[in-house]
Design a protein around this motif. Structure first.
Motif, mmCIF file in Angstrom:
data_model
loop_
_atom_site.group_PDB
_atom_site.id
_atom_site.type_symbol
_atom_site.label_atom_id
_atom_site.label_comp_id
_atom_site.label_asym_id
_atom_site.label_seq_id
_atom_site.Cartn_x
_atom_site.Cartn_y
_atom_site.Cartn_z
ATOM 1 N N GLU A 54 0.832 -1.204 0.000
ATOM 2 C CA GLU A 54 0.000 0.000 0.000
ATOM 3 C C GLU A 54 0.868 1.256 0.000
ATOM 4 O O GLU A 54 0.532 2.254 -0.657
ATOM 5 C CB GLU A 54 -0.934 0.012 1.212
ATOM 6 C CG GLU A 54 -1.909 -1.150 1.267
ATOM 7 C CD GLU A 54 -2.945 -1.116 0.149
ATOM 8 O OE1 GLU A 54 -2.946 -0.158 -0.651
ATOM 9 O OE2 GLU A 54 -3.740 -2.070 0.060
ATOM 10 N N LEU A 55 1.981 1.211 0.718
ATOM 11 C CA LEU A 55 2.888 2.368 0.720
ATOM 12 C C LEU A 55 3.447 2.622 -0.672
ATOM 13 O O LEU A 55 3.622 3.778 -1.076
ATOM 14 C CB LEU A 55 4.024 2.130 1.719
ATOM 15 C CG LEU A 55 3.623 2.094 3.195
ATOM 16 C CD1 LEU A 55 4.842 1.812 4.059
ATOM 17 C CD2 LEU A 55 2.972 3.398 3.610
ATOM 18 N N LYS A 56 3.711 1.558 -1.410
ATOM 19 C CA LYS A 56 4.198 1.723 -2.780
ATOM 20 C C LYS A 56 3.158 2.432 -3.632
ATOM 21 O O LYS A 56 3.477 3.330 -4.409
ATOM 22 C CB LYS A 56 4.551 0.364 -3.376
ATOM 23 C CG LYS A 56 5.132 0.449 -4.778
ATOM 24 C CD LYS A 56 5.532 -0.930 -5.304
ATOM 25 C CE LYS A 56 6.120 -0.830 -6.704
ATOM 26 N NZ LYS A 56 6.515 -2.165 -7.221
ATOM 27 N N LYS A 57 1.898 2.063 -3.465
ATOM 28 C CA LYS A 57 0.829 2.711 -4.226
ATOM 29 C C LYS A 57 0.671 4.162 -3.803
ATOM 30 O O LYS A 57 0.405 5.043 -4.638
ATOM 31 C CB LYS A 57 -0.477 1.956 -4.034
ATOM 32 C CG LYS A 57 -0.479 0.551 -4.630
ATOM 33 C CD LYS A 57 -1.765 -0.187 -4.315
ATOM 34 C CE LYS A 57 -1.750 -1.599 -4.888
ATOM 35 N NZ LYS A 57 -2.972 -2.352 -4.531
ATOM 36 N N ARG A 84 -7.930 4.078 -1.198
ATOM 37 C CA ARG A 84 -6.681 4.588 -0.624
ATOM 38 C C ARG A 84 -6.972 5.700 0.386
ATOM 39 O O ARG A 84 -6.322 5.782 1.431
ATOM 40 C CB ARG A 84 -5.762 5.110 -1.730
ATOM 41 C CG ARG A 84 -5.290 4.025 -2.671
ATOM 42 C CD ARG A 84 -4.236 4.539 -3.632
ATOM 43 N NE ARG A 84 -4.057 3.649 -4.772
ATOM 44 C CZ ARG A 84 -3.207 3.845 -5.763
ATOM 45 N NH1 ARG A 84 -2.432 4.928 -5.740
ATOM 46 N NH2 ARG A 84 -3.114 3.001 -6.766
ATOM 47 N N ARG A 85 -7.932 6.553 0.093
ATOM 48 C CA ARG A 85 -8.288 7.630 1.028
ATOM 49 C C ARG A 85 -8.725 7.052 2.370
ATOM 50 O O ARG A 85 -8.347 7.558 3.437
ATOM 51 C CB ARG A 85 -9.410 8.482 0.430
ATOM 52 C CG ARG A 85 -9.852 9.627 1.337
ATOM 53 C CD ARG A 85 -10.999 10.396 0.723
ATOM 54 N NE ARG A 85 -12.191 9.558 0.631
ATOM 55 C CZ ARG A 85 -13.259 9.886 -0.085
ATOM 56 N NH1 ARG A 85 -13.261 11.000 -0.810
ATOM 57 N NH2 ARG A 85 -14.318 9.087 -0.115
ATOM 58 N N GLU A 86 -9.509 5.978 2.340
ATOM 59 C CA GLU A 86 -9.983 5.399 3.591
ATOM 60 C C GLU A 86 -8.866 4.686 4.348
ATOM 61 O O GLU A 86 -8.945 4.539 5.572
ATOM 62 C CB GLU A 86 -11.147 4.449 3.313
ATOM 63 C CG GLU A 86 -12.364 5.158 2.738
ATOM 64 C CD GLU A 86 -12.749 6.405 3.529
ATOM 65 O OE1 GLU A 86 -12.923 6.303 4.754
ATOM 66 O OE2 GLU A 86 -12.859 7.497 2.917
ATOM 67 N N LEU A 87 -7.825 4.256 3.654
ATOM 68 C CA LEU A 87 -6.644 3.716 4.346
ATOM 69 C C LEU A 87 -5.955 4.808 5.157
ATOM 70 O O LEU A 87 -5.466 4.570 6.269
ATOM 71 C CB LEU A 87 -5.650 3.141 3.335
ATOM 72 C CG LEU A 87 -5.903 1.757 2.750
ATOM 73 C CD1 LEU A 87 -4.837 1.452 1.714
ATOM 74 C CD2 LEU A 87 -5.905 0.693 3.840
ATOM 75 N N VAL A 88 -5.914 6.008 4.593
ATOM 76 C CA VAL A 88 -5.210 7.119 5.220
ATOM 77 C C VAL A 88 -6.037 7.770 6.326
ATOM 78 O O VAL A 88 -5.490 8.239 7.331
ATOM 79 C CB VAL A 88 -4.843 8.170 4.145
ATOM 80 C CG1 VAL A 88 -4.304 9.441 4.771
ATOM 81 C CG2 VAL A 88 -3.836 7.590 3.162
ATOM 82 N N ARG A 89 -7.343 7.800 6.182
ATOM 83 C CA ARG A 89 -8.204 8.581 7.065
ATOM 84 C C ARG A 89 -7.962 8.334 8.558
ATOM 85 O O ARG A 89 -7.860 9.291 9.341
ATOM 86 C CB ARG A 89 -9.681 8.329 6.732
ATOM 87 C CG ARG A 89 -10.628 9.263 7.482
ATOM 88 C CD ARG A 89 -12.075 8.965 7.153
ATOM 89 N NE ARG A 89 -12.380 9.106 5.742
ATOM 90 C CZ ARG A 89 -12.628 10.266 5.162
ATOM 91 N NH1 ARG A 89 -12.603 11.388 5.883
ATOM 92 N NH2 ARG A 89 -12.901 10.323 3.878
ATOM 93 N N PRO A 90 -7.845 7.072 9.043
ATOM 94 C CA PRO A 90 -7.649 6.874 10.487
ATOM 95 C C PRO A 90 -6.336 7.446 11.016
ATOM 96 O O PRO A 90 -6.206 7.672 12.224
ATOM 97 C CB PRO A 90 -7.670 5.342 10.638
ATOM 98 C CG PRO A 90 -8.335 4.834 9.408
ATOM 99 C CD PRO A 90 -7.967 5.797 8.321
#
Length: 241
Positions: free
Chosen positions: A59-62, A77-83
Motif C-alpha cells: 500500500e505504501l508503494k501505491k 486509498r483515502r480510507e486507508l489514510v483517514r484513520p
C-alpha cells in the motif's frame, strides 16, 4: 483583525532551494468521460506529521505515486489514510503526507517558502513563535540533506484548513456535470477577499480551505514575526468582508 497572505521574500539573499517531496500522497482520479474533469477536487494540503509507515508495504508503494486511478481505487486509498490523518484533514487528490525527503542548497531564512503552498521554519524560529503564543503552528523535522556548510534545522509546518473566499468576489456558479456532479471551479479573482464570517478564531495561521494554495496569517502572527525580526517571507494584506 487584519489578515495577510504569505509569499516568499524575493530578496537576493534568500537563495534557498529544496529538491524534495513528501513521502506519500493521494493520487489523482481518472477524468470523467463526460466533462473530462476529475470527480474529486484537487488540494495542496500538506500533512508532514502524518506517519503512514505502519501500512502494508504494497500500500505504501501505491501511495508513493500520484498517477491517476479509478475513482473507486482513490476512495479505497483515502480510507486507508483517514484513520491516521488529523480530524478535519482535507483528503483529496494531491494531499501529501510524511516528511520532506530530498536535498537542499543555499541560504534559508528563518521562515522559508519553496512555493506559495508550502511553509517551513528553522527550528529556533518555530520555537520562538510558539513561545510567543502563536497558535496553529505544528512543525515536523524534514529528511533533507543540505549541501551547505551550516545546514538549517528546518521544520515542515503542518497547517489546518479553514475559511473561504467571500461570495462577492466569485463568478456565478457554473452548472455541474450531470455524470460526476463536479463543478468546473473558478480562477482565483484579482483582487480577492475573505469571508469574515468563516475565518477561524482558534489559530493565527491557516491554509485557505477552498483555495488551498494560499496560506493566511492574522496580524498577531505578523506582529510576532516583525517583533522577533524573523526573515524569509513577506505579507500581503487581504481584505476580509
Amino acid at each position: 483583525m487584519k489578515f495577510y497572505a504569505l509569499t516568499r521574500d524575493p530578496s537576493p539573499r534568500n537563495t534557498g532551494n529544496l529538491n524534495a517531496s513528501h513521502a506519500w500522497k493521494l493520487p489523482g482520479v481518472e477524468p470523467c468521460p463526460a466533462c473530462h474533469l476529475q470527480p474529486e477536487m484537487h488540494t495542496f494540503a500538506q500533512y508532514p506529521c502524518v506517519d503512514l509507515s505502519g501500512l502494508p508495504p504494497e500500500e505504501l508503494k501505491k501511495l508513493s505515486s500520484a498517477w491517476p486511478v479509478p475513482h473507486e481505487e482513490f476512495i479505497r486509498r483515502r480510507e486507508l489514510v483517514r484513520p491516521l490523518a488529523p480530524p478535519g484533514a482535507v483528503l483529496q487528490p494531491g494531499a501529501v503526507f510524511g516528511p520532506l525527503q530530498g536535498t537542499g542548497l543555499g541560504y534559508f531564512g528563518q521562515l522559508f517558502m519553496q512555493n506559495a503552498m508550502s511553509l517551513c521554519m528553522r527550528r529556533e524560529a518555530l520555537e520562538r513563535l510558539q513561545d510567543a503564543g502563536i497558535r496553529g503552528l505544528r512543525g515536523c523535522p524534514t529528511q533533507v540533506r543540505f549541501r551547505t556548510k551550516q545546514a538549517p534545522e528546518l521544520r515542515d509546518i503542518q497547517l489546518e484548513s479553514h475559511g473561504q473566499l467571500h461570495p462577492g468576489c466569485l463568478p456565478p456558479e457554473q452548472p455541474r456535470c450531470p455524470v460526476c456532479n463536479v463543478d468546473k471551479g473558478f480562477m482565483l479573482p484579482d483582487p480577492y477577499w475573505l469571508d469574515a464570517t468563516r475565518i477561524p478564531e482558534h489559530v493565527d495561521i491557516f491554509r485557505l480551505g477552498e483555495v488551498s494554495g494560499i496560506i493566511v496569517a492574522n496580524e498577531r502572527l505578523v506582529d510576532a514575526v516583525h517583533r522577533l525580526e524573523l526573515d524569509g517571507v513577506v505579507f500581503q494584506e487581504v481584505e476580509a468582508r
